[in-house]
Motif scaffolding. Structure first.
Motif, PDB file in Angstrom:
ATOM      1  N   ASP A   1       0.876  -1.175   0.000  1.00 36.77           N
ATOM      2  CA  ASP A   1       0.000   0.000   0.000  1.00 36.77           C
ATOM      3  C   ASP A   1       0.913   1.224   0.000  1.00 36.77           C
ATOM      4  N   LEU A   2       0.989   1.922  -1.138  1.00 39.06           N
ATOM      5  CA  LEU A   2       1.971   2.988  -1.281  1.00 39.06           C
ATOM      6  C   LEU A   2       1.714   4.165  -0.351  1.00 39.06           C
ATOM      7  N   VAL A   3       0.457   4.469  -0.088  1.00 35.74           N
ATOM      8  CA  VAL A   3       0.146   5.564   0.838  1.00 35.74           C
ATOM      9  C   VAL A   3       0.671   5.234   2.224  1.00 35.74           C
ATOM     10  N   ASN A   4       0.414   4.017   2.667  1.00 38.42           N
ATOM     11  CA  ASN A   4       0.901   3.592   3.979  1.00 38.42           C
ATOM     12  C   ASN A   4       2.426   3.528   4.003  1.00 38.42           C
ATOM     13  N   LEU A   5       3.021   3.042   2.909  1.00 35.91           N
ATOM     14  CA  LEU A   5       4.480   2.950   2.827  1.00 35.91           C
ATOM     15  C   LEU A   5       5.124   4.327   2.976  1.00 35.91           C
ATOM     16  N   ARG A   6       4.575   5.322   2.253  1.00 34.53           N
ATOM     17  CA  ARG A   6       5.152   6.664   2.293  1.00 34.53           C
ATOM     18  C   ARG A   6       5.056   7.290   3.676  1.00 34.53           C
ATOM     19  N   ARG A   7       4.042   6.924   4.412  1.00 40.01           N
ATOM     20  CA  ARG A   7       3.905   7.451   5.776  1.00 40.01           C
ATOM     21  C   ARG A   7       4.955   6.867   6.710  1.00 40.01           C
ATOM     22  N   HIS A   8       5.634   5.818   6.246  1.00 36.79           N
ATOM     23  CA  HIS A   8       6.667   5.192   7.062  1.00 36.79           C
ATOM     24  C   HIS A   8       8.052   5.295   6.413  1.00 36.79           C
ATOM     25  N   ILE A   9       8.157   6.244   5.465  1.00 39.08           N
ATOM     26  CA  ILE A   9       9.452   6.584   4.882  1.00 39.08           C
ATOM     27  C   ILE A   9       9.662   8.075   5.084  1.00 39.08           C
ATOM     28  N   GLY A  10      10.742   8.452   5.771  1.00 39.75           N
ATOM     29  CA  GLY A  10      11.060   9.867   5.917  1.00 39.75           C
ATOM     30  C   GLY A  10      11.626  10.410   4.621  1.00 39.75           C
ATOM     31  N   TYR A  11      11.320  11.674   4.309  1.00 38.59           N
ATOM     32  CA  TYR A  11      11.767  12.255   3.044  1.00 38.59           C
ATOM     33  C   TYR A  11      12.211  13.686   3.306  1.00 38.59           C
ATOM     34  N   VAL A  12      13.467  13.986   3.011  1.00 38.59           N
ATOM     35  CA  VAL A  12      14.014  15.323   3.230  1.00 38.59           C
ATOM     36  C   VAL A  12      14.500  15.858   1.892  1.00 38.59           C
ATOM     37  N   VAL A  13      14.002  17.027   1.504  1.00 41.93           N
ATOM     38  CA  VAL A  13      14.349  17.599   0.200  1.00 41.93           C
ATOM     39  C   VAL A  13      14.987  18.970   0.380  1.00 41.93           C
ATOM     40  N   GLN A  14      15.583  19.475  -0.692  1.00 41.40           N
ATOM     41  CA  GLN A  14      16.273  20.762  -0.644  1.00 41.40           C
ATOM     42  C   GLN A  14      15.305  21.899  -0.325  1.00 41.40           C
ATOM     43  N   GLN A  15      14.087  21.815  -0.878  1.00 35.65           N
ATOM     44  CA  GLN A  15      13.133  22.908  -0.701  1.00 35.65           C
ATOM     45  C   GLN A  15      12.489  22.908   0.693  1.00 35.65           C
ATOM     46  N   ILE A  16      12.736  21.867   1.465  1.00 33.54           N
ATOM     47  CA  ILE A  16      12.253  21.691   2.835  1.00 33.54           C
ATOM     48  C   ILE A  16      10.744  21.503   2.873  1.00 33.54           C
ATOM     49  N   GLY A  17       9.970  22.467   2.348  1.00 34.01           N
ATOM     50  CA  GLY A  17       8.524  22.286   2.227  1.00 34.01           C
ATOM     51  C   GLY A  17       7.768  22.368   3.536  1.00 34.01           C
ATOM     52  N   LEU A  18       8.257  23.176   4.491  1.00 32.84           N
ATOM     53  CA  LEU A  18       7.499  23.365   5.722  1.00 32.84           C
ATOM     54  C   LEU A  18       6.244  24.187   5.422  1.00 32.84           C
ATOM     55  N   PHE A  19       5.175  23.885   6.130  1.00 33.22           N
ATOM     56  CA  PHE A  19       3.924  24.622   5.947  1.00 33.22           C
ATOM     57  C   PHE A  19       4.041  25.963   6.667  1.00 33.22           C
ATOM     58  N   PRO A  20       3.983  27.078   5.934  1.00 22.61           N
ATOM     59  CA  PRO A  20       4.272  28.392   6.541  1.00 22.61           C
ATOM     60  C   PRO A  20       3.255  28.826   7.596  1.00 22.61           C
ATOM     61  N   HIS A  21       2.007  28.330   7.498  1.00 20.55           N
ATOM     62  CA  HIS A  21       0.956  28.743   8.437  1.00 20.55           C
ATOM     63  C   HIS A  21       0.926  27.880   9.692  1.00 20.55           C
ATOM     64  N   MET A  22       1.790  26.868   9.753  1.00 18.28           N
ATOM     65  CA  MET A  22       1.858  25.983  10.917  1.00 18.28           C
ATOM     66  C   MET A  22       3.100  26.291  11.745  1.00 18.28           C
ATOM     67  N   THR A  23       2.977  26.083  13.058  1.00 24.68           N
ATOM     68  CA  THR A  23       4.152  26.212  13.911  1.00 24.68           C
ATOM     69  C   THR A  23       5.125  25.071  13.623  1.00 24.68           C
ATOM     70  N   ILE A  24       6.320  25.178  14.177  1.00 22.59           N
ATOM     71  CA  ILE A  24       7.310  24.125  14.009  1.00 22.59           C
ATOM     72  C   ILE A  24       6.784  22.810  14.594  1.00 22.59           C
TER      73      ILE A  24
END
Length: 256
Positions: free
Chosen positions: A73-96
């Motif tokens: 199940d790829l959705v479940n798999l991705r939730r259990h794989i950490g992914y770090v990218v150059q753009q970071i992609g933090l949600f600006p409206h959320m706290t850390i």
């Protein structure tokens, strides 16, 4: 080697008529830190995207753990794989804290468990929870944001963490600091499999327990940094090492 964590068996990948991965086979052991080194177009990011199912192989087989990617199940798999990218992609409206807790919240963790995990992870990446949990991404430096990106990737305690040139946009000093930090984190966790894509040979040799050198969708050499430096397997690898030595000579000559 430890038990197999990730395995490619004669994997091919085409985009239309463009064959970018002709025939790729390799095995990564559980708990290894592997760096994937290559220039633009070498296929290194394509490899990462196939591991977490963002891209499907055109042929061949990929195993994550003991199961083929096709059987997961790829959705479940991705939730259990950490992914770090150059753009970071933090949600600006959320706290850390909210950014780090995104996936645990999706997995219906209790609020208490999420708070505990966020606190633990901020300490792990050496950001004081009292000072940083309630800040917003815009209030952090690039290096601090990337630390949060690493913390978020580790939120659900995943067995695999993928890094796609995460430090490429950072200044040299911050980059070196974070390289040391990621290496320390891997050593301290012990059981996590890290795959780290980079085009920087110094970064690859410093971080990787083994380094996979890719060129034109093929593996030129997959060995320890010491083996690669002492015994480069192909002309391409020799030329890569030569660029490092040439830069060192230029720097020394220009500053004598």
């Amino acid at each position: 080697m430890a038990k197999t964590s990730i395995q490619f068996k004669h994997v091919q990948k085409s985009f239309g008529d463009n064959l970018v991965i002709p025939d790729l086979s390799f095995t990564v052991g559980a708990g290894e830190f592997v760096t994937i080194l290559g220039s633009s177009g070498s296929g290194k990011t394509t490899v990462l995207k196939m591991i977490n199912g963002l891209l499907e192989p055109s042929a061949g087989e990929i195993l994550i753990g003991k199961k083929t990617l096709a059987d997961q199940d790829l959705v479940n798999l991705r939730r259990h794989i950490g992914y770090v990218v150059q753009q970071i992609g933090l949600f600006p409206h959320m706290t850390i804290a909210e950014n780090i807790g995104v996936v645990p919240k999706m997995l219906n963790w209790t609020p208490e468990r999420i708070v505990s995990r966020v606190t633990e992870l901020l300490k792990l990446v050496q950001l004081n929870p009292t000072s940083f949990a309630d800040r917003y991404p815009s209030q952090l430096s690039g290096g601090q944001q990337q630390r949060v990106g690493v913390a978020r990737a580790l939120a659900t305690n995943p067995p695999y963490v993928l890094f796609d040139e995460p430090f490429g946009a950072l200044d040299a000093l911050t980059r070196l600091e974070l390289q040391r930090e990621v290496k320390r984190i891997h050593d301290s966790l012990g059981d996590k499999t890290f795959l780290f894509v980079t085009h920087d040979i110094n970064e690859a040799l410093f971080l990787g327990q083994r380094v996979m050198v890719m060129h034109a969708g093929r593996i030129e050499q997959f060995a320890t940094p010491q083996e690669i430096v002492a015994h480069p397997a192909t002309t391409f690898v020799k030329e890569l090492l030569g660029t490092v030595r040439q830069n060192q000579e230029l720097w020394g000559r220009d500053h004598d």
